[in-house]
Design an enzyme around this catalytic site. Sequence first.
Site, mmCIF file in Angstrom:
data_model
loop_
_atom_site.group_PDB
_atom_site.id
_atom_site.type_symbol
_atom_site.label_atom_id
_atom_site.label_comp_id
_atom_site.label_asym_id
_atom_site.label_seq_id
_atom_site.Cartn_x
_atom_site.Cartn_y
_atom_site.Cartn_z
ATOM 1 C CB CYS A 1 -0.817 0.061 1.157
ATOM 2 S SG CYS A 1 -2.159 -1.140 1.401
ATOM 3 N NE ARG B 1 -7.807 -2.472 1.583
ATOM 4 C CZ ARG B 1 -8.867 -2.951 1.796
ATOM 5 N NH1 ARG B 1 -10.013 -2.396 1.649
ATOM 6 N NH2 ARG B 1 -9.125 -4.163 2.272
ATOM 7 C CG LEU B 2 -2.318 -4.853 -3.133
ATOM 8 C CD1 LEU B 2 -2.790 -4.613 -4.524
ATOM 9 C CD2 LEU B 2 -0.579 -5.061 -3.239
ATOM 10 C CB ILE C 1 -3.422 -8.197 0.787
ATOM 11 C CG1 ILE C 1 -2.728 -7.505 -0.336
ATOM 12 C CG2 ILE C 1 -3.067 -9.676 0.999
ATOM 13 C CD1 ILE C 1 -1.214 -7.528 -0.070
ATOM 14 C CG LEU C 2 -4.504 -9.611 5.099
ATOM 15 C CD1 LEU C 2 -3.970 -9.116 6.648
ATOM 16 C CD2 LEU C 2 -4.395 -11.033 5.118
ATOM 17 C CG ASN D 1 2.931 0.170 2.945
ATOM 18 O OD1 ASN D 1 2.435 -1.154 2.519
ATOM 19 N ND2 ASN D 1 4.018 0.537 2.692
ATOM 20 C CD GLU E 1 0.314 -10.515 5.107
ATOM 21 O OE1 GLU E 1 -0.226 -11.482 5.493
ATOM 22 O OE2 GLU E 1 0.962 -10.196 4.082
ATOM 23 C CG ASP F 1 -3.196 -6.351 8.353
ATOM 24 O OD1 ASP F 1 -3.927 -5.509 7.589
ATOM 25 O OD2 ASP F 1 -2.192 -6.821 8.035
#
Length: 177
Positions: free
Chosen positions: A2, A51-52, A54-55, A77, A79, A100
Site C-alpha cells: 500500500c 490500498r492494495l 489483500i486480507l 502499509n 501486513e 489487520d
Amino acid sequence: MCGIAGSIDLNNNRIDQKIIPSLIKSIRHRGPNFENYWLNNNKSVLLINTRLSILDLSSNGNQPFISDDNRYVIVFNGEIYNFQKLKSKLKEFKFRSNSDTEVLLNLFIKFNSKCLNMLEGMFAFAIYDNLKKEFFCARDPWGIKPFYYYKFENKFWFSSEIKSFFLIDKNIKKNEK
C-alpha cells in the site's frame, strides 16, 4: 503493498489542499484498489492511503481507518502476520472488518506504543490522536516497509515514496548521514 503519506503543520496552520491529488498520484502505484485521504477539523493534519486489498477485500478495510469514537485515525502499509491471534486479546472492541489495520489500530488504542512489541510482520504506519493532538509513526524493526519523513517550513511530511517530497521542495537533497 500500500502507499501512505501525510503531513502535520507544526504551527497548527492549514495544509494547502491543492497538494493532495499530487501526493496521492505519487503513491498510487503502491495501492491500486482504493485511495482516500483524511483531514482533521482545522485542516492541519493530513493522512493519505492508497490500498492494495489483500486480507479484507471488502470496503470495510479501506483507509484512512477511523476508530469508532472518531478519536484515532490510522494509515497503514504492510501486513501483521499474527493479527488474528492479537485480535483475540481485544475482546472489548467491536470489529467491523477482517483487516489487520483495524487490529493494529485497536492494539494501539489499548497498549499505545507497547503494541510494537506484539507485532509480527512488516509494516509502516501513522496514527493521529484527535483528542491529545498527538502523532505516532512506526515501521517494522527491519525497515522492510518504507517510511520516509521530511521537515520543511514547520511541517512534518511522511511518505512511502521519497519522490513525494519533491512535490513539496524542489531543492531537496538526500541526507547521507
